[in-house]
Design a protein around this motif. Sequence first.
Motif, PDB file in Angstrom:
ATOM      1  N   LEU A  25     -33.307 -53.498 -35.368  1.00  0.00           N
ATOM      2  CA  LEU A  25     -33.165 -52.149 -34.803  1.00  0.00           C
ATOM      3  C   LEU A  25     -31.696 -51.804 -34.551  1.00  0.00           C
ATOM      4  O   LEU A  25     -31.346 -50.647 -34.363  1.00  0.00           O
ATOM      5  N   VAL A  43     -22.224 -32.237 -32.623  1.00  0.00           N
ATOM      6  CA  VAL A  43     -23.292 -33.077 -33.160  1.00  0.00           C
ATOM      7  C   VAL A  43     -22.768 -34.502 -33.384  1.00  0.00           C
ATOM      8  O   VAL A  43     -23.445 -35.486 -33.076  1.00  0.00           O
ATOM      9  N   LEU A  90     -26.760 -44.657 -36.916  1.00  0.00           N
ATOM     10  CA  LEU A  90     -26.307 -43.427 -36.263  1.00  0.00           C
ATOM     11  C   LEU A  90     -24.797 -43.496 -36.037  1.00  0.00           C
ATOM     12  O   LEU A  90     -24.067 -42.517 -36.238  1.00  0.00           O
ATOM     13  N   LEU A 146     -34.216 -43.278 -39.116  1.00  0.00           N
ATOM     14  CA  LEU A 146     -35.143 -43.714 -38.069  1.00  0.00           C
ATOM     15  C   LEU A 146     -36.594 -43.644 -38.534  1.00  0.00           C
ATOM     16  O   LEU A 146     -37.410 -44.498 -38.202  1.00  0.00           O
ATOM     17  N   ILE A 154     -22.802 -36.325 -30.121  1.00  0.00           N
ATOM     18  CA  ILE A 154     -24.127 -36.619 -29.578  1.00  0.00           C
ATOM     19  C   ILE A 154     -24.803 -37.730 -30.382  1.00  0.00           C
ATOM     20  O   ILE A 154     -25.402 -38.647 -29.816  1.00  0.00           O
ATOM     21  N   TYR A 189     -27.845 -34.818 -39.675  1.00  0.00           N
ATOM     22  CA  TYR A 189     -29.205 -34.840 -39.136  1.00  0.00           C
ATOM     23  C   TYR A 189     -30.202 -35.372 -40.155  1.00  0.00           C
ATOM     24  O   TYR A 189     -31.095 -36.152 -39.836  1.00  0.00           O
ATOM     25  N   VAL A 190     -30.070 -34.942 -41.407  1.00  0.00           N
ATOM     26  CA  VAL A 190     -31.015 -35.405 -42.427  1.00  0.00           C
ATOM     27  C   VAL A 190     -30.907 -36.924 -42.597  1.00  0.00           C
ATOM     28  O   VAL A 190     -31.914 -37.641 -42.646  1.00  0.00           O
ATOM     29  N   THR A 216     -25.831 -41.357 -28.919  1.00  0.00           N
ATOM     30  CA  THR A 216     -27.202 -41.862 -29.035  1.00  0.00           C
ATOM     31  C   THR A 216     -27.184 -43.261 -29.641  1.00  0.00           C
ATOM     32  O   THR A 216     -27.868 -44.173 -29.160  1.00  0.00           O
ATOM     33  N   TRP A 232     -26.188 -32.392 -42.957  1.00  0.00           N
ATOM     34  CA  TRP A 232     -26.331 -33.678 -43.656  1.00  0.00           C
ATOM     35  C   TRP A 232     -26.563 -34.807 -42.663  1.00  0.00           C
ATOM     36  O   TRP A 232     -27.403 -35.671 -42.863  1.00  0.00           O
ATOM     37  N   ILE A 279     -29.773 -39.275 -40.460  1.00  0.00           N
ATOM     38  CA  ILE A 279     -30.269 -40.097 -39.350  1.00  0.00           C
ATOM     39  C   ILE A 279     -31.773 -39.918 -39.165  1.00  0.00           C
ATOM     40  O   ILE A 279     -32.464 -40.844 -38.736  1.00  0.00           O
ATOM     41  N   ALA A 280     -32.291 -38.745 -39.521  1.00  0.00           N
ATOM     42  CA  ALA A 280     -33.752 -38.575 -39.455  1.00  0.00           C
ATOM     43  C   ALA A 280     -34.410 -39.578 -40.398  1.00  0.00           C
ATOM     44  O   ALA A 280     -35.326 -40.312 -40.023  1.00  0.00           O
TER      45      ALA A 280
END
Lengths: 148, 470
Positions: free
Chosen positions: B201, B162, B209, B242, B165, B235-236, B169, B233, B238-239
């Motif tokens: 951005l 993860v 990220l 964005l 990736i 994922y939460v 990204t 953590w 960066i979610a």
Amino acid sequence: MSERFTKSMARNIYYGGSAFFILLFLGLTFDTVTALPERDNRDQLTEEVARGKEVWEVNNCVGCHSLMGEGAYFAPELANVFDRRGGADEATFKTYLKGWMMAQPIPAPGRRKMPQFHLTDQEINDLAEFLIWTSRIDDNNWPPNIEG
Amino acid sequence: MKYKSQAVAKPYFVFALILFVGQIVFGLILGTQYVIGDFLFPAIPFNVARMVHTNLLIVWLLFGFMGATYYLVPEESQRELHSPLLAWVLFWVFAAAGTLTIIGYLAVPYAKLAEITGNHLLPTMGREFLEQPTITKIGIVVVALGFLYNVGLTVLKGRKTVVNIVLMTGLVGLAVFFLFAFYNPSALTLDKYFWWWVVHLWVEGVWELILASILAFVLIKTTGVDREVIEKWLYVIIAMALISGIIGTGHHYFYIGAPEYWLWLGSVFSALEPLPFFMMMLFAINMVRRRRRNHPNRAATTWAIGCAVMAFLGAGVWGFLHTLAPVNYYTHGSQLTAAHGHLAFFGAYAMIVMAIISYAMPLMRGRVANNAQAQKLEIASCWLMSIGMLLITLFLTGAGVHQVMLQRWPESGEALAFMATHDALAGWFWARLAAGGLFTLGLIAYLVSFFVPQREVAPTEDAEAQTAAA
Ligand code: HEM
Ligand code: HEM
Ligand SMILES: [Fe+2]
């Protein structure tokens, strides 16, 4: 974090949420770009204005000044200098700007300095046209007062 | 260090720190010109010093991100880098392009530089942060493509974690949004609208990220906490970044000519932007509390936690301070903007680069961690720079509030003119310059910490065994 909230749930929120908001942002961008010509009086964006923007850029005026609040904070805001120093009158402003540009740098010891750019009359005229056009963009009434 | 090719990170880190020193030298020049207006004039006008200061910042952070990537991608992918040679070639290309550009800024008037480099063919120069000649911008794109190709292949051929990736990204996003630097329409608002696609951005989108994944890597390595936990953590965070940050771009669309709906869209979404930074802070503190082992590199942990805390203060707290449209109406483009810009950039991005350098550099020099004496100095330098930057921020905040009171709040006619206002703010600016001096002392201490003699050097095999455990 709670055990019931799993990694794959978090991942789905990340992918789903980002995709949704990217699409929404693209939609809003389309709407904004469509609405802009009326707000910025695109029909009055003449050759002179376009050239004036290039003079503005290749001399890096934004490295000391702000324009609509963006840039540097070392010297006065210039999006409304047409109103402030030209009294919103085109002829007065052009005379003023020519005089100002020629007078630089002002020999006052210790005072912040603006360089001499050796601009031609045409370049100064283009700059003036650019600043006049800019001052008329509908920017939700910013700045709060004439001092910028 | 598990893979030989990770060592290409070293020149990137070293060069990043050299540029950092240059950035601060020019920061001190700027700070002096704020109070002694004709200092170094006409040799170095303010705008020239400013573009050197901000461009060096961006470029040293990019060198730092690339170094971090070269270090972490092979380790995460569990294989050697696709081409260390390409990484070296790109290092020299980027270093040469960057150096030439800075020399160009200093050696000739900017208009002359624009002329020499053929700016009229594709005008992109003369906008804040994007002052580089168009050919330099093209060079940056070429370097970025080569870089992405090199690490991309490594990731594709290796283990896909993860961390890898998310980092990829972020890096692809960084390159893609930079392309908007080439779009420069005559219509000023349109130009500004897309200019923010590079600037906002980046720092409130894809760079987050990069930040979160480097932070996760350092925490995995130094705390030994289970990957599953850390990845959740990640994922939460960066979610949230964005989801809030994309529409949050609207906080720059209030007063530049964009439609009115941005006033509330920008306010609402950007008000949520502190959340990912808050989570990042909880994350770092939590992981260190729950650590499974005591990694000997305490300095790296200090940087990691310091980064998360200072990023929350600079981006989260100082960002929130002026992000609601009615507040921003008065603070837009004031000294408050500079206060926030400094703490946010330093806390989030300068400190994450120093965190990964702190973790990786000793390993690349053949030891798990530096000796106690070197670490003590490094930790002290972290505190000194952080306190220096906090003071810079506080003084600029004082200046900003004072400026609004004198220049922005009163009606036309009663408001003080810009130059008169700045004369009245001189005390704040002297104090900021002094705080900059303190910051510089911290930076010097930091650099010295690399040269503290290592008497009880940990043997390399130990280093290998230690990292293998992670
Ligand atoms: C010795 C310490 C420093 C001093 C005295 C200093 C001073 C300055 C000054 C005077 C400006 C121009 C403000 C204006 O436009 O009027 C500036 C801009 C800037 N500096 Fe620094 N600086 C220092 C260190 C740093 C550090 C460590 C960072 C980040 C890691 C940084 C990031 C920036 C950024 C991002 C801008 C552009 C700000 C904006 O557009 O709002 N500076 N600095
Ligand atoms: C690490 C992340 C961040 C960095 C590096 C950063 C950096 C900056 C910089 C350098 C500027 C000045 C841009 C210019 O020169 O015009 C700026 C402006 C701004 N930032 Fe941030 N920022 C970050 C996060 C945030 C967050 C999370 C918020 C909101 C909660 C925020 C709110 C704002 C606002 C409202 C402005 C516009 C200021 C004005 O109107 O003059 N920023 N930021
Ligand atoms: Fe932003």
